[in-house]
Design an enzyme around this catalytic site. Structure first.
Site, PDB file in Angstrom:
ATOM      1  N   GLY A   2      -2.316  48.885  19.275  1.00  0.00           N
ATOM      2  CA  GLY A   2      -3.156  47.772  18.825  1.00  0.00           C
ATOM      3  C   GLY A   2      -2.999  46.500  19.635  1.00  0.00           C
ATOM      4  O   GLY A   2      -3.294  45.416  19.130  1.00  0.00           O
ATOM      5  N   GLY A   3      -2.528  46.618  20.886  1.00  0.00           N
ATOM      6  CA  GLY A   3      -2.375  45.403  21.696  1.00  0.00           C
ATOM      7  C   GLY A   3      -1.513  44.403  20.947  1.00  0.00           C
ATOM      8  O   GLY A   3      -0.499  44.776  20.350  1.00  0.00           O
ATOM      9  N   THR A  16       1.111  54.223  26.448  1.00  0.00           N
ATOM     10  CA  THR A  16      -0.289  53.809  26.508  1.00  0.00           C
ATOM     11  C   THR A  16      -0.892  53.919  27.891  1.00  0.00           C
ATOM     12  O   THR A  16      -0.167  53.973  28.890  1.00  0.00           O
ATOM     13  CB  THR A  16      -0.396  52.332  26.035  1.00  0.00           C
ATOM     14  OG1 THR A  16      -1.771  51.979  25.904  1.00  0.00           O
ATOM     15  CG2 THR A  16       0.263  51.367  27.024  1.00  0.00           C
ATOM     16  N   THR A  50      -3.668  52.866  22.183  1.00  0.00           N
ATOM     17  CA  THR A  50      -2.289  53.143  22.600  1.00  0.00           C
ATOM     18  C   THR A  50      -1.842  54.153  21.571  1.00  0.00           C
ATOM     19  O   THR A  50      -2.601  54.440  20.638  1.00  0.00           O
ATOM     20  CB  THR A  50      -1.435  51.861  22.513  1.00  0.00           C
ATOM     21  OG1 THR A  50      -1.877  50.959  23.496  1.00  0.00           O
ATOM     22  CG2 THR A  50       0.053  52.091  22.696  1.00  0.00           C
ATOM     23  N   ASP A  56      -2.589  43.599  31.628  1.00  0.00           N
ATOM     24  CA  ASP A  56      -1.590  42.947  30.769  1.00  0.00           C
ATOM     25  C   ASP A  56      -0.853  41.824  31.494  1.00  0.00           C
ATOM     26  O   ASP A  56      -0.127  41.046  30.869  1.00  0.00           O
ATOM     27  CB  ASP A  56      -0.575  43.976  30.240  1.00  0.00           C
ATOM     28  CG  ASP A  56      -1.080  44.689  28.987  1.00  0.00           C
ATOM     29  OD1 ASP A  56      -2.148  44.302  28.470  1.00  0.00           O
ATOM     30  OD2 ASP A  56      -0.415  45.629  28.517  1.00  0.00           O
ATOM     31  N   ARG A  79       7.561  51.636  31.537  1.00  0.00           N
ATOM     32  CA  ARG A  79       6.361  50.832  31.711  1.00  0.00           C
ATOM     33  C   ARG A  79       5.888  50.910  33.167  1.00  0.00           C
ATOM     34  O   ARG A  79       6.718  50.985  34.077  1.00  0.00           O
ATOM     35  CB  ARG A  79       6.735  49.387  31.365  1.00  0.00           C
ATOM     36  CG  ARG A  79       5.631  48.362  31.515  1.00  0.00           C
ATOM     37  CD  ARG A  79       4.729  48.375  30.324  1.00  0.00           C
ATOM     38  NE  ARG A  79       3.936  47.164  30.228  1.00  0.00           N
ATOM     39  CZ  ARG A  79       2.836  47.072  29.471  1.00  0.00           C
ATOM     40  NH1 ARG A  79       2.428  48.115  28.772  1.00  0.00           N
ATOM     41  NH2 ARG A  79       2.165  45.945  29.383  1.00  0.00           N
ATOM     42  N   SER A 104       4.219  43.337  27.691  1.00  0.00           N
ATOM     43  CA  SER A 104       3.658  44.244  26.693  1.00  0.00           C
ATOM     44  C   SER A 104       3.848  43.666  25.296  1.00  0.00           C
ATOM     45  O   SER A 104       4.661  42.760  25.091  1.00  0.00           O
ATOM     46  CB  SER A 104       4.381  45.587  26.782  1.00  0.00           C
ATOM     47  OG  SER A 104       3.971  46.444  25.749  1.00  0.00           O
ATOM     48  N   ASN A 131      -3.126  51.489  28.191  1.00  0.00           N
ATOM     49  CA  ASN A 131      -3.644  50.176  27.838  1.00  0.00           C
ATOM     50  C   ASN A 131      -4.950  50.344  27.082  1.00  0.00           C
ATOM     51  O   ASN A 131      -4.932  50.725  25.929  1.00  0.00           O
ATOM     52  CB  ASN A 131      -3.787  49.258  29.052  1.00  0.00           C
ATOM     53  CG  ASN A 131      -4.098  47.837  28.605  1.00  0.00           C
ATOM     54  OD1 ASN A 131      -3.748  47.450  27.482  1.00  0.00           O
ATOM     55  ND2 ASN A 131      -4.757  47.057  29.428  1.00  0.00           N
TER      56      ASN A 131
HETATM   57  O1  DON Z   1       1.467  46.955  26.326  1.00  0.00           O
HETATM   58  C1  DON Z   1       0.633  46.418  25.611  1.00  0.00           C
HETATM   59  O2  DON Z   1       0.881  45.510  24.846  1.00  0.00           O
HETATM   60  C2  DON Z   1      -0.800  46.907  25.649  1.00  0.00           C
HETATM   61  N1  DON Z   1      -1.073  47.524  26.916  1.00  0.00           N
HETATM   62  C3  DON Z   1      -0.985  47.839  24.520  1.00  0.00           C
HETATM   63  C4  DON Z   1      -2.401  48.258  24.405  1.00  0.00           C
HETATM   64  C5  DON Z   1      -2.719  48.787  23.084  1.00  0.00           C
HETATM   65  O3  DON Z   1      -1.926  48.819  22.199  1.00  0.00           O
HETATM   66  C6  DON Z   1      -4.076  49.220  22.884  1.00  0.00           C
HETATM   67  N2  DON Z   1      -4.153  49.839  21.598  1.00  0.00           N
HETATM   68  N3  DON Z   1      -4.676  50.015  20.694  1.00  0.00           N
END
Ligand code: DON
Length: 566
Positions: free
Chosen positions: A467-468, A393, A375, A417, A99, A446, A395
């Protein structure tokens, strides 16, 4: 007589075949030896070729990670970071945490103005949004500890793809065009990815000569080149010229970490998932512990009764995430408490089987809208049974939008984040606490959740998604779909998803994923739905058939991924 025979025949077919084989559903891609499931067919193929040349799953995973940096520039990366979970065939499991880290000059209030208000876009767009990238170091460490092949051999396929170009598929061409607003703010990004406004079309070839040169340097001189060589020099110079914080010292001092995964159980299966600095594993195991108390399969897949419980578990786990979680190297995170079965008892006792608990009654906060995001996850299983589950990712899609001048490398916007200000939502609408405040070298919290599930002590399947915050709930639903609803891994990925993250207090749902009857039944219980539907995640998984040992690969239909095996 004939009728009875026919009836008997139908009954016997019905009894003999497992549930998933009867449904009008896709089946996974099958292979005898090894499989890669990723969002890019070209990258999946790179992984398979590496294994056919004698590499193991980790060699393949490193090659796929570097290849995706070329073929899926929205999220595949050299300028970002992520988590690689590796389970060796002998059962040893570890996570390479690569990370991004906050630069040395970063500080708690760096995204606030004089009056203490969050400065719009400061943590998401441009040079100041960038965390120190970890991908190259993470891939190298994985290879060094677990790979069989040489660094130069696993870097070369990506270099070749960047130099010779590859044919853009529909999803990648669409994604590039969709990033126009962000990428056209930065001249190098505009030139490389938007061809200065003459957008690339599906079927055209995209070559990236500067990225190829960067990969060639890394290949020849080794991974430290990115952190101490010409590439580092170019990144630091571009940062300096544009008000960014990352210096040569930041790059030189970047180090990945090795972590022990979190472990839980669900209906007799072992769940191995991601520890801090991700919230993914803790929230996932907390939710599974809660759901284990109910007979979901009896309630029926995506029935209002089952969804009610799913959402109530989600809002509670996400409230805990907001309150407690951050980089455990810097702050105390009560992970063991969150994933204990007794804690799940306490939490489950607060769930009203009939009524939604308003999120405001769980903890206070302010709802906001979501934004689009990217991501990428990929899964690899080799012939020996080594498994890699990797999520990484930039982000947001294309990260900060910055391509470091002269490198072809897109840089992340992972700093978003962190908690810019407690009580103010980030780009994903997440509220976070002081535990996730910015500090030099710290890693932002994350939601990425690379996960491996065991059955009878053997690998059953491995899964993850972008997907965050929705990542955690996507992984949750794939697991529940397989274990409670006996779906094959492809069906489990295809099935419509639902997402609740405590705040905003609303259920997110997918196009064609919710019928009016179910919606009305849930509204009657007090649930509120997001105004519009939106698609969620891009899960990429592999199952090992417990009987035959066949590798069953499944890619998400939402982003056009393709599993490839041999
Ligand atoms: O680490 C995380 O949770 C976010 N930076 C992930 C971002 C993400 O999955 C965007 N995607 N679709």
């Amino acid at each position: 007589m004939k009728k009875t025979l026919l009836l008997l025949l139908i009954i016997s077919i019905t009894i003999v075949q497992p549930v998933s084989e009867r449904a009008a559903a896709r089946t996974p891609v099958r292979a005898r030896h090894a499989m890669v499931a990723s969002t890019s067919e070209v990258a999946s193929r790179v992984g398979v070729e590496i294994m056919q040349r004698g590499g193991n799953a980790v060699d393949a995973a490193v090659a796929v990670g570097l290849a995706l940096a070329v073929t899926w520039p929205a999220a595949g990366n050299l300028g970002g970071g992520g988590f690689m979970m590796i389970r060796r065939a002998d059962g040893n499991t570890e996570v390479i945490d690569y990370r991004e880290r906050a630069p040395l000059a970063a500080s708690r209030d760096m995204y606030l103005d004089k009056d203490g208000n969050v400065i719009k876009d400061a943590s998401t767009i441009g040079y100041r949004a960038v965390g120190v990238p970890g991908t190259v170091a993470g891939m190298a460490l994985a290879l060094e500890r677990h790979g069989k092949l040489k660094w130069r051999d696993v870097v070369d396929p990506a270099r070749r793809l960047a130099a010779e170009g590859f044919i853009l598929n529909y999803h990648t061409a669409r994604s590039l065009r969709g990033s126009e607003r962000l990428l056209s703010r930065f001249p190098d990004s505009k030139r490389v990815f938007l061809r200065d406004g003459k957008f690339y079309e599906e079927g055209e070839r995209l070559s990236q000569p500067e990225l190829a040169a960067t990969l060639a340097r890394i290949k020849e001189k080794g991974p430290r080149e990115f952190y101490e060589g010409e590439t580092a020099r170019l990144i630091a110079a571009d940062m300096k010229a544009n008000g960014g914080l990352i210096t040569a010292k930041d790059l030189k001092e970047y180090e990945p970490s090795i972590r022990k995964p979190l472990r839980g159980t669900y209906r007799g299966h072992e769940i191995i998932s991601m520890p801090p600095p991700s919230s993914g594993g803790a929230a996932l195991i907390e939710m599974l512990n809660i759901l284990e108390r109910y007979n979901l399969s009896e309630l029926g897949h995506n029935s209002s009764a089952a969804l009610h419980l799913l959402v109530e578990a989600q809002r509670r786990a996400f409230a805990d995430r907001a309150e407690f979680m951050g980089d455990a190297d810097f702050v105390k995170v009560p992970v063991e408490g969150m994933i204990s079965k007794t804690y799940a008892d306490e939490i489950a006792a607060t769930i009203d089987p009939e009524r939604a608990t308003p999120s405001a009654d769980i903890r206070a906060g302010k709802p906001v809208a979501y934004e689009s995001d990217q991501t990428t996850h990929y899964t690899v299983i080799d012939a020996e049974g080594n498994v890699v589950s990797n999520t990484y990712t930039l982000n947001g899609g294309y990260g900060s939008g910055v391509t470091a001048r002269g490198t072809g490398v897109l840089l992340n916007n992972e700093m978003d984040d962190f908690t810019s200000k407690p009580g103010v939502p980030n780009a994903y609408g997440l509220l976070q606490s002081e535990n996730n405040a910015i500090a030099p070298r710290k890693r932002p919290l994350s939601a990425m959740t690379p996960t491996i599930v065991l059955k009878d002590g053997k690998v059953y399947f491995a899964i993850g998604s972008p997907g965050g915050p929705t990542i955690i709930n996507t992984v949750l639903q794939v697991i529940v779909n397989i274990i409670d609803f006996e779906m094959n891994i492809q069906q489990a990925i295809d099935a419509p998803r639902f997402h609740h993250q405590w705040m905003p207090d609303e259920i997110r749902w997918e196009p064609y994923g919710l019928n009016n009857d179910t919606r009305a039944a849930l509204e009657k219980r007090g649930h509120v739905f997001a105004k519009r539907s939106s698609s969620m995640g891009d899960a990429e998984g592999i199952m090992i058939d417990p009987k035959s040992g066949m590798r069953l690969g499944a890619s998400d239909p939402r982003s056009g991924g393709v599993p490839v095996g041999y």
